[in-house]
Design a protein around this motif. Structure first.
Motif, PDB file in Angstrom:
ATOM      1  N   ASP A  24       0.839  -1.202   0.000  1.00 62.09           N
ATOM      2  CA  ASP A  24       0.000   0.000   0.000  1.00 62.09           C
ATOM      3  C   ASP A  24       0.877   1.256   0.000  1.00 62.09           C
ATOM      4  O   ASP A  24       0.440   2.339   0.370  1.00 62.09           O
ATOM      5  N   LEU A  25       2.115   1.106  -0.440  1.00 58.84           N
ATOM      6  CA  LEU A  25       3.105   2.181  -0.365  1.00 58.84           C
ATOM      7  C   LEU A  25       2.672   3.455  -1.082  1.00 58.84           C
ATOM      8  O   LEU A  25       2.908   4.554  -0.585  1.00 58.84           O
ATOM      9  N   LEU A  26       2.028   3.331  -2.217  1.00 55.94           N
ATOM     10  CA  LEU A  26       1.681   4.540  -2.977  1.00 55.94           C
ATOM     11  C   LEU A  26       0.668   5.420  -2.250  1.00 55.94           C
ATOM     12  O   LEU A  26       0.786   6.643  -2.279  1.00 55.94           O
ATOM     13  N   VAL A  27      -0.309   4.827  -1.601  1.00 55.45           N
ATOM     14  CA  VAL A  27      -1.278   5.649  -0.864  1.00 55.45           C
ATOM     15  C   VAL A  27      -0.739   6.056   0.504  1.00 55.45           C
ATOM     16  O   VAL A  27      -1.049   7.137   0.993  1.00 55.45           O
ATOM     17  N   ARG A  28       0.094   5.210   1.093  1.00 53.78           N
ATOM     18  CA  ARG A  28       0.716   5.560   2.380  1.00 53.78           C
ATOM     19  C   ARG A  28       1.668   6.740   2.209  1.00 53.78           C
ATOM     20  O   ARG A  28       1.792   7.577   3.094  1.00 53.78           O
TER      21      ARG A  28
ATOM     22  N   THR B 264     -12.592  16.817  -2.542  1.00 59.76           N
ATOM     23  CA  THR B 264     -11.364  17.450  -2.968  1.00 59.76           C
ATOM     24  C   THR B 264     -10.313  16.383  -3.081  1.00 59.76           C
ATOM     25  O   THR B 264     -10.438  15.312  -2.498  1.00 59.76           O
ATOM     26  N   GLY B 265      -9.315  16.646  -3.815  1.00 61.64           N
ATOM     27  CA  GLY B 265      -8.258  15.668  -3.957  1.00 61.64           C
ATOM     28  C   GLY B 265      -7.589  15.791  -5.300  1.00 61.64           C
ATOM     29  O   GLY B 265      -8.112  16.410  -6.213  1.00 61.64           O
ATOM     30  N   GLU B 266      -6.454  15.243  -5.386  1.00 56.67           N
ATOM     31  CA  GLU B 266      -5.706  15.206  -6.626  1.00 56.67           C
ATOM     32  C   GLU B 266      -4.993  13.870  -6.656  1.00 56.67           C
ATOM     33  O   GLU B 266      -4.896  13.192  -5.642  1.00 56.67           O
ATOM     34  N   PRO B 267      -4.534  13.495  -7.833  1.00 55.95           N
ATOM     35  CA  PRO B 267      -3.836  12.208  -7.877  1.00 55.95           C
ATOM     36  C   PRO B 267      -2.568  12.238  -7.056  1.00 55.95           C
ATOM     37  O   PRO B 267      -2.062  13.244  -6.712  1.00 55.95           O
TER      38      PRO B 267
ATOM     39  N   PRO C 189      -9.874   9.205  -2.425  1.00 54.86           N
ATOM     40  CA  PRO C 189      -9.280  10.540  -2.364  1.00 54.86           C
ATOM     41  C   PRO C 189      -8.167  10.813  -3.378  1.00 54.86           C
ATOM     42  O   PRO C 189      -7.889  11.968  -3.682  1.00 54.86           O
ATOM     43  N   HIS C 190      -7.553   9.782  -3.936  1.00 53.57           N
ATOM     44  CA  HIS C 190      -6.365   9.973  -4.777  1.00 53.57           C
ATOM     45  C   HIS C 190      -6.716   9.845  -6.254  1.00 53.57           C
ATOM     46  O   HIS C 190      -6.169   9.005  -6.967  1.00 53.57           O
ATOM     47  N   SER C 191      -7.648  10.683  -6.701  1.00 50.46           N
ATOM     48  CA  SER C 191      -8.157  10.589  -8.061  1.00 50.46           C
ATOM     49  C   SER C 191      -8.455  11.975  -8.622  1.00 50.46           C
ATOM     50  O   SER C 191      -8.906  12.862  -7.898  1.00 50.46           O
ATOM     51  N   SER C 192      -8.237  12.108  -9.905  1.00 47.74           N
ATOM     52  CA  SER C 192      -8.565  13.370 -10.581  1.00 47.74           C
ATOM     53  C   SER C 192     -10.068  13.531 -10.780  1.00 47.74           C
ATOM     54  O   SER C 192     -10.516  14.590 -11.210  1.00 47.74           O
TER      55      SER C 192
ATOM     56  N   VAL D 108      -4.280   7.122  -8.092  1.00 44.23           N
ATOM     57  CA  VAL D 108      -3.224   6.424  -7.361  1.00 44.23           C
ATOM     58  C   VAL D 108      -3.903   5.388  -6.473  1.00 44.23           C
ATOM     59  O   VAL D 108      -4.724   5.732  -5.624  1.00 44.23           O
ATOM     60  N   LEU D 109      -3.556   4.131  -6.690  1.00 44.73           N
ATOM     61  CA  LEU D 109      -4.070   3.016  -5.907  1.00 44.73           C
ATOM     62  C   LEU D 109      -2.948   2.514  -5.008  1.00 44.73           C
ATOM     63  O   LEU D 109      -1.810   2.981  -5.129  1.00 44.73           O
ATOM     64  N   PRO D 110      -3.212   1.595  -4.097  1.00 40.85           N
ATOM     65  CA  PRO D 110      -2.164   1.174  -3.168  1.00 40.85           C
ATOM     66  C   PRO D 110      -0.881   0.678  -3.840  1.00 40.85           C
ATOM     67  O   PRO D 110       0.222   1.009  -3.395  1.00 40.85           O
ATOM     68  N   ASP D 111      -0.993  -0.090  -4.912  1.00 41.80           N
ATOM     69  CA  ASP D 111       0.177  -0.737  -5.517  1.00 41.80           C
ATOM     70  C   ASP D 111       0.434  -0.349  -6.967  1.00 41.80           C
ATOM     71  O   ASP D 111       1.379  -0.847  -7.576  1.00 41.80           O
ATOM     72  N   HIS D 112      -0.403   0.490  -7.543  1.00 45.55           N
ATOM     73  CA  HIS D 112      -0.188   0.931  -8.921  1.00 45.55           C
ATOM     74  C   HIS D 112      -0.930   2.238  -9.159  1.00 45.55           C
ATOM     75  O   HIS D 112      -1.710   2.683  -8.318  1.00 45.55           O
ATOM     76  N   LEU D 113      -0.630   2.836 -10.289  1.00 48.69           N
ATOM     77  CA  LEU D 113      -1.341   4.046 -10.669  1.00 48.69           C
ATOM     78  C   LEU D 113      -1.637   3.996 -12.156  1.00 48.69           C
ATOM     79  O   LEU D 113      -0.975   3.295 -12.919  1.00 48.69           O
ATOM     80  N   HIS D 114      -2.668   4.728 -12.538  1.00 46.19           N
ATOM     81  CA  HIS D 114      -3.030   4.913 -13.942  1.00 46.19           C
ATOM     82  C   HIS D 114      -3.031   6.405 -14.209  1.00 46.19           C
ATOM     83  O   HIS D 114      -3.440   7.197 -13.347  1.00 46.19           O
ATOM     84  N   ALA D 115      -2.596   6.778 -15.402  1.00 48.53           N
ATOM     85  CA  ALA D 115      -2.606   8.193 -15.769  1.00 48.53           C
ATOM     86  C   ALA D 115      -2.849   8.341 -17.265  1.00 48.53           C
ATOM     87  O   ALA D 115      -2.347   7.551 -18.068  1.00 48.53           O
ATOM     88  N   VAL D 116      -3.617   9.356 -17.601  1.00 47.32           N
ATOM     89  CA  VAL D 116      -3.791   9.776 -18.989  1.00 47.32           C
ATOM     90  C   VAL D 116      -3.087  11.120 -19.080  1.00 47.32           C
ATOM     91  O   VAL D 116      -3.462  12.068 -18.383  1.00 47.32           O
ATOM     92  N   ILE D 117      -2.053  11.171 -19.904  1.00 52.89           N
ATOM     93  CA  ILE D 117      -1.168  12.339 -19.959  1.00 52.89           C
ATOM     94  C   ILE D 117      -0.994  12.806 -21.392  1.00 52.89           C
ATOM     95  O   ILE D 117      -0.771  11.991 -22.287  1.00 52.89           O
ATOM     96  N   ARG D 118      -1.065  14.112 -21.583  1.00 50.46           N
ATOM     97  CA  ARG D 118      -0.732  14.713 -22.880  1.00 50.46           C
ATOM     98  C   ARG D 118       0.665  15.312 -22.753  1.00 50.46           C
ATOM     99  O   ARG D 118       0.920  16.145 -21.882  1.00 50.46           O
TER     100      ARG D 118
END
Length: 166
Positions: A26-30, A163-166, A136-139, A55-65
């Motif tokens: 769970d390092l990414l959210v911790r 409220t929140g951001e990735p 909370p960790h979502s766009s 951002v999830l506990p063990d991975h993240l997804h992103a859509v980036i330009r």
């Protein structure tokens, strides 16, 4: 050394999945603040726009330009991973990241919308929350607060914005 062929197009939009070595972690959210700091530092070196992220506990997804002429997203992820690792792993420790990541070039607006929906619904898909607004960790919170994303988008249902951001 294997050289991966990656599709790098200036100004293109990409979907990414980046994971930790330990898929039970769970390092990414911790340590989400360390991840945000690493991402902000990397953004100063590699111009890009985050369209959607979670951002999830063990991975993240992103859509980036990508906003630079070289579309140097490999450097972006290298900088984010190294910056995060330096912030959370003792000197000499092993990187928590899997060495590679998955990327896909977004081809059109329909695919872009589907990927943004996928990013936002992911915490629900993984059983972490019942509604996307509860994570909370979502766009998704930015989308909903601006009225860009209606409350019933991507299975969101009747939720309140947060409220929140990735």
């Amino acid at each position: 050394m294997v050289r991966y062929r990656r599709n790098r197009i200036a100004g293109a939009t990409y979907f990414f999945t980046v994971t930790l070595r330990d898929r039970r972690s769970d390092l990414l959210v911790r340590e989400v603040d360390a991840l945000r700091a690493a991402w902000r530092a990397a953004a100063k070196r590699v111009p890009h726009v985050v369209i959607a992220a979670v951002v999830l506990p063990d991975h993240l997804h992103a859509v980036i330009r990508m906003a630079d002429a070289t579309a140097d997203y490999p450097r972006l992820w290298q900088d984010i991973k190294k910056g995060f690792t330096r912030r959370v792993v003792p000197a000499g420790g092993r990187s928590p990241w899997q060495p590679r990541y998955w990327e896909r070039t977004v081809r059109d607006e329909a695919e872009l919308q589907a990927l943004v929906d996928y990013v936002h619904i992911n915490p629900v898909k993984h059983g972490l929350v019942e509604t996307v607004a509860a994570w909370p960790h979502s766009s998704v919170h930015r989308f909903m607060a601006r009225g860009v994303l209606p409350n019933d988008r991507a299975g969101i249902g009747d939720v309140k914005t947060g409220t929140g951001e990735p």
